[in-house]
Design a protein around this motif. Structure first.
Motif, PDB file in Angstrom:
ATOM      1  N   PRO A 231      11.859  -5.576   0.445  1.00 48.73           N
ATOM      2  CA  PRO A 231      12.908  -4.609   0.096  1.00 48.73           C
ATOM      3  C   PRO A 231      12.467  -3.170   0.311  1.00 48.73           C
ATOM      4  O   PRO A 231      11.306  -2.888   0.587  1.00 48.73           O
ATOM      5  CB  PRO A 231      13.126  -4.876  -1.394  1.00 48.73           C
ATOM      6  N   SER A 232      13.422  -2.267   0.123  1.00 53.78           N
ATOM      7  CA  SER A 232      13.086  -0.839   0.130  1.00 53.78           C
ATOM      8  C   SER A 232      12.269  -0.556  -1.126  1.00 53.78           C
ATOM      9  O   SER A 232      12.163  -1.395  -2.022  1.00 53.78           O
ATOM     10  CB  SER A 232      14.368  -0.002   0.130  1.00 53.78           C
ATOM     11  N   PHE A 233      11.722   0.647  -1.219  1.00 55.37           N
ATOM     12  CA  PHE A 233      10.901   1.004  -2.385  1.00 55.37           C
ATOM     13  C   PHE A 233      11.665   0.846  -3.697  1.00 55.37           C
ATOM     14  O   PHE A 233      11.078   0.561  -4.728  1.00 55.37           O
ATOM     15  CB  PHE A 233      10.382   2.428  -2.258  1.00 55.37           C
ATOM     16  N   ASP A 234      12.984   1.049  -3.681  1.00 54.92           N
ATOM     17  CA  ASP A 234      13.786   0.900  -4.901  1.00 54.92           C
ATOM     18  C   ASP A 234      13.786  -0.536  -5.417  1.00 54.92           C
ATOM     19  O   ASP A 234      14.050  -0.760  -6.591  1.00 54.92           O
ATOM     20  CB  ASP A 234      15.228   1.342  -4.663  1.00 54.92           C
TER      21      ASP A 234
ATOM     22  N   VAL B  51       2.254  -4.644  -6.996  1.00 59.16           N
ATOM     23  CA  VAL B  51       3.599  -4.239  -6.605  1.00 59.16           C
ATOM     24  C   VAL B  51       4.473  -5.469  -6.795  1.00 59.16           C
ATOM     25  O   VAL B  51       4.193  -6.530  -6.266  1.00 59.16           O
ATOM     26  CB  VAL B  51       3.638  -3.733  -5.149  1.00 59.16           C
ATOM     27  N   ASP B  52       5.517  -5.313  -7.589  1.00 60.19           N
ATOM     28  CA  ASP B  52       6.353  -6.435  -7.980  1.00 60.19           C
ATOM     29  C   ASP B  52       7.783  -6.236  -7.497  1.00 60.19           C
ATOM     30  O   ASP B  52       8.278  -5.106  -7.456  1.00 60.19           O
ATOM     31  CB  ASP B  52       6.340  -6.548  -9.517  1.00 60.19           C
TER      32      ASP B  52
ATOM     33  N   LEU C 147       0.822  -1.215   0.000  1.00 63.37           N
ATOM     34  CA  LEU C 147       0.000   0.000   0.000  1.00 63.37           C
ATOM     35  C   LEU C 147       0.856   1.265   0.000  1.00 63.37           C
ATOM     36  O   LEU C 147       0.536   2.245  -0.673  1.00 63.37           O
ATOM     37  CB  LEU C 147      -0.952  -0.005   1.194  1.00 63.37           C
ATOM     38  N   ALA C 148       1.967   1.233   0.727  1.00 67.67           N
ATOM     39  CA  ALA C 148       2.861   2.393   0.767  1.00 67.67           C
ATOM     40  C   ALA C 148       3.502   2.622  -0.602  1.00 67.67           C
ATOM     41  O   ALA C 148       3.623   3.769  -1.054  1.00 67.67           O
ATOM     42  CB  ALA C 148       3.932   2.200   1.840  1.00 67.67           C
TER      43      ALA C 148
ATOM     44  N   GLU D 204       3.027   5.875  -3.070  1.00 68.54           N
ATOM     45  CA  GLU D 204       4.147   6.663  -3.583  1.00 68.54           C
ATOM     46  C   GLU D 204       4.185   6.661  -5.118  1.00 68.54           C
ATOM     47  O   GLU D 204       4.501   7.671  -5.739  1.00 68.54           O
ATOM     48  CB  GLU D 204       5.474   6.125  -3.055  1.00 68.54           C
ATOM     49  N   ASN D 205       3.887   5.512  -5.725  1.00 73.52           N
ATOM     50  CA  ASN D 205       3.917   5.360  -7.184  1.00 73.52           C
ATOM     51  C   ASN D 205       2.608   4.726  -7.649  1.00 73.52           C
ATOM     52  O   ASN D 205       2.554   3.524  -7.869  1.00 73.52           O
ATOM     53  CB  ASN D 205       5.089   4.480  -7.618  1.00 73.52           C
ATOM     54  N   PRO D 206       1.547   5.521  -7.822  1.00 70.70           N
ATOM     55  CA  PRO D 206       0.243   4.957  -8.182  1.00 70.70           C
ATOM     56  C   PRO D 206       0.091   4.592  -9.658  1.00 70.70           C
ATOM     57  O   PRO D 206      -0.903   3.982 -10.034  1.00 70.70           O
ATOM     58  CB  PRO D 206      -0.737   6.069  -7.807  1.00 70.70           C
TER      59      PRO D 206
END
Length: 107
Positions: free
Chosen positions: A54-57, A40-41, A16-17, A21-23
């Motif tokens: 992992p982090s968002f990256d 989210v992959d 969800l986060a 951040e990147n919809p």
């Protein structure tokens, strides 16, 4: 999507986060299109040694079509696949897959 880590509260929060951040779909944006992301992959699949949280990256927001294409092309070695993470080209005619030889094969 019932397998670990996808059935955990930690993954649901992270998912969800990332979508907040990147919809928009990352691959579609590279093609010059706008499409809402629904998945989210992992950039590096867990089965290939990727971090489950992992982090968002280390994550990509993708639409359903792009997620399915990426999963079938890269994350499922048991299937005949092209090996390209993303199909298609940007507005300048360059391949959008960062792993393409045109980009130096990195990614």
């Amino acid at each position: 999507m019932a397998e670990w880590p996808y059935n955990t509260r930690n993954w649901q929060r992270l998912r969800l986060a990332k979508l907040a951040e990147n919809p928009l779909c990352h691959a579609c944006e590279l093609r010059g299109r706008i499409a809402p992301a629904v998945a989210v992959d992992h950039v590096k699949a867990i089965k290939a040694g990727g971090d489950p949280f992992p982090s968002f990256d280390g994550l990509m927001s993708l639409c359903e079509r792009c997620h399915n294409e990426k999963t079938n092309a890269v994350d499922r070695p048991d299937r005949a696949a092209s090996g390209r993470r993303f199909k298609g080209f940007d507005v300048h005619g360059n391949p959008i897959d960062p792993g393409d030889d045109w980009h130096g094969g990195g990614a």
